[in-house]
Design an enzyme around this catalytic site. Sequence first.
Site, PDB file in Angstrom:
ATOM      1  N   SER A 295       0.848  -1.150  -0.034  1.00 29.27           N
ATOM      2  CA  SER A 295      -0.049   0.215   0.157  1.00 29.27           C
ATOM      3  C   SER A 295       0.749   1.218  -0.055  1.00 29.27           C
ATOM      4  O   SER A 295       2.039   1.153   0.568  1.00 29.27           O
ATOM      5  CB  SER A 295      -0.798   0.048   0.982  1.00 29.27           C
TER       6      SER A 295
HETATM    7  N1  SAH Z   1      -1.041  -4.703   4.198  1.00 28.55           N
HETATM    8  C1  SAH Z   1      -0.508  -4.979   3.013  1.00 28.55           C
HETATM    9  C2  SAH Z   1      -1.301  -4.620   1.631  1.00 28.55           C
HETATM   10  C3  SAH Z   1      -1.217  -5.983   0.688  1.00 28.55           C
HETATM   11  S1  SAH Z   1      -2.438  -5.602  -0.504  1.00 28.55           S
HETATM   12  C4  SAH Z   1       1.060  -4.159   2.891  1.00 28.55           C
HETATM   13  O1  SAH Z   1       1.203  -3.486   3.741  1.00 28.55           O
HETATM   14  O2  SAH Z   1       1.733  -4.734   2.107  1.00 28.55           O
HETATM   15  C5  SAH Z   1      -3.758  -6.668   0.003  1.00 28.55           C
HETATM   16  C6  SAH Z   1      -3.635  -7.991   0.378  1.00 28.55           C
HETATM   17  O3  SAH Z   1      -4.751  -8.421   0.713  1.00 28.55           O
HETATM   18  C7  SAH Z   1      -2.955  -9.047  -0.660  1.00 28.55           C
HETATM   19  O4  SAH Z   1      -1.976  -9.502  -0.428  1.00 28.55           O
HETATM   20  C8  SAH Z   1      -4.037  -9.883  -1.137  1.00 28.55           C
HETATM   21  O5  SAH Z   1      -3.658 -11.145  -1.497  1.00 28.55           O
HETATM   22  C9  SAH Z   1      -4.694  -9.970   0.239  1.00 28.55           C
HETATM   23  N2  SAH Z   1      -6.074 -10.371   0.324  1.00 28.55           N
HETATM   24  C10 SAH Z   1      -7.303 -10.380  -0.564  1.00 28.55           C
HETATM   25  N3  SAH Z   1      -8.230 -11.006  -0.299  1.00 28.55           N
HETATM   26  C11 SAH Z   1      -8.085 -11.478   1.055  1.00 28.55           C
HETATM   27  C12 SAH Z   1      -8.773 -12.446   1.810  1.00 28.55           C
HETATM   28  N4  SAH Z   1     -10.127 -12.842   1.670  1.00 28.55           N
HETATM   29  N5  SAH Z   1      -8.114 -12.841   2.906  1.00 28.55           N
HETATM   30  C13 SAH Z   1      -7.020 -12.561   3.221  1.00 28.55           C
HETATM   31  N6  SAH Z   1      -6.293 -11.778   2.561  1.00 28.55           N
HETATM   32  C14 SAH Z   1      -6.742 -11.545   1.284  1.00 28.55           C
END
Ligand code: SAH
Length: 216
Positions: free
Chosen positions: A66
Site C-alpha cells: 500500500s
Molecule cells: N497490508 C499489505 C497490503 C497488501 S495488498 C501491505 O502492507 O503490503 C492486500 C492483500 O490482501 C493482498 O496481499 C491480497 O492477497 C490480500 N487478500 C485479498 N483477499 C484476501 C482475503 N479474503 N483474505 C486474506 N487476504 C486477502
Amino acid sequence: MVGDTYKYKGLRRQLVSSLEGKGIVDQRVLAAIGSIPRHAFFDDSAFERFAYEDKPFPIGSGQTISQPYTVAFQTQLLGVSPGMNVLEIGTGSGYQTAVLCTLGAKVHSVERHKPLHLATRLRLDRMRYRALLVYGDGFKGLAQFAPFDRVLVTCGAPDVPRALLDQLKPQGRMVIPVGVGDDQRMLLIRPDGKGAHSVEDHGLFRFVPMLENRVP
Ligand code: SAH
C-alpha cells in the site's frame, strides 16, 4: 536493521515530512514510518529506490504494497495503543504489519495468497517483527484469537464481513475500505453498545480486491 543506509534514512525523513504535509498528525504513526525500512519490503531490490516515494508498488503475485499515505491514514484512524489485540486482513508485504508491531500491538495477520504468506513470514522473522501470520480467508477472521481491540482490512471489501464485526470487542474499532471496482470508501466502524454499529466515512481510496472462497 536490514541493509539500512544514510541515504534511505534521509529519504524516510522526507517521506515522513511529506505525510505530515498531507495531514497525518499522529506522531507515533509518523515515528513508526520513520523507523521502518520500507525498502526491505520490496521483493526485488532493483526497485528499492522507489520505496520512499509516496506510492503503492507491485510486490509480486499480482498484489501491491500500500501507498505510505494510505498506511499512515488507516493506522491513524485505527488508533492503536501498546498491548492491543489487533487483526489485520491482507498481510501482503508485511509492511503494515511491521507498523502495527512498532506501535506495540499484538498483531495477527491473515493472507490468502500462500507464496506471499510464506515469503512475508520469512521476511518479518528475519527483521525480528513478532506477529502471528496465518494463511487463510480474511472473510472468516480469526475466531480463535478474538475478541480484537482493532481490526484493519487492507484490501477492498465488497461489504463488511459479519465475522469481523462479531470478533470486535464492544469498545473496538474496525477500519475497512468498502466498495466493488476501482474505488473504496474508507470506513471506521464502532459497535454502538446496542447490537448495532456506527459508521464514519473517511473518503475514497483504491485497494486490490478482497477475494472470497479462494483458499483451499
Ligand atoms: N497490508 C499489505 C497490503 C497488501 S495488498 C501491505 O502492507 O503490503 C492486500 C492483500 O490482501 C493482498 O496481499 C491480497 O492477497 C490480500 N487478500 C485479498 N483477499 C484476501 C482475503 N479474503 N483474505 C486474506 N487476504 C486477502
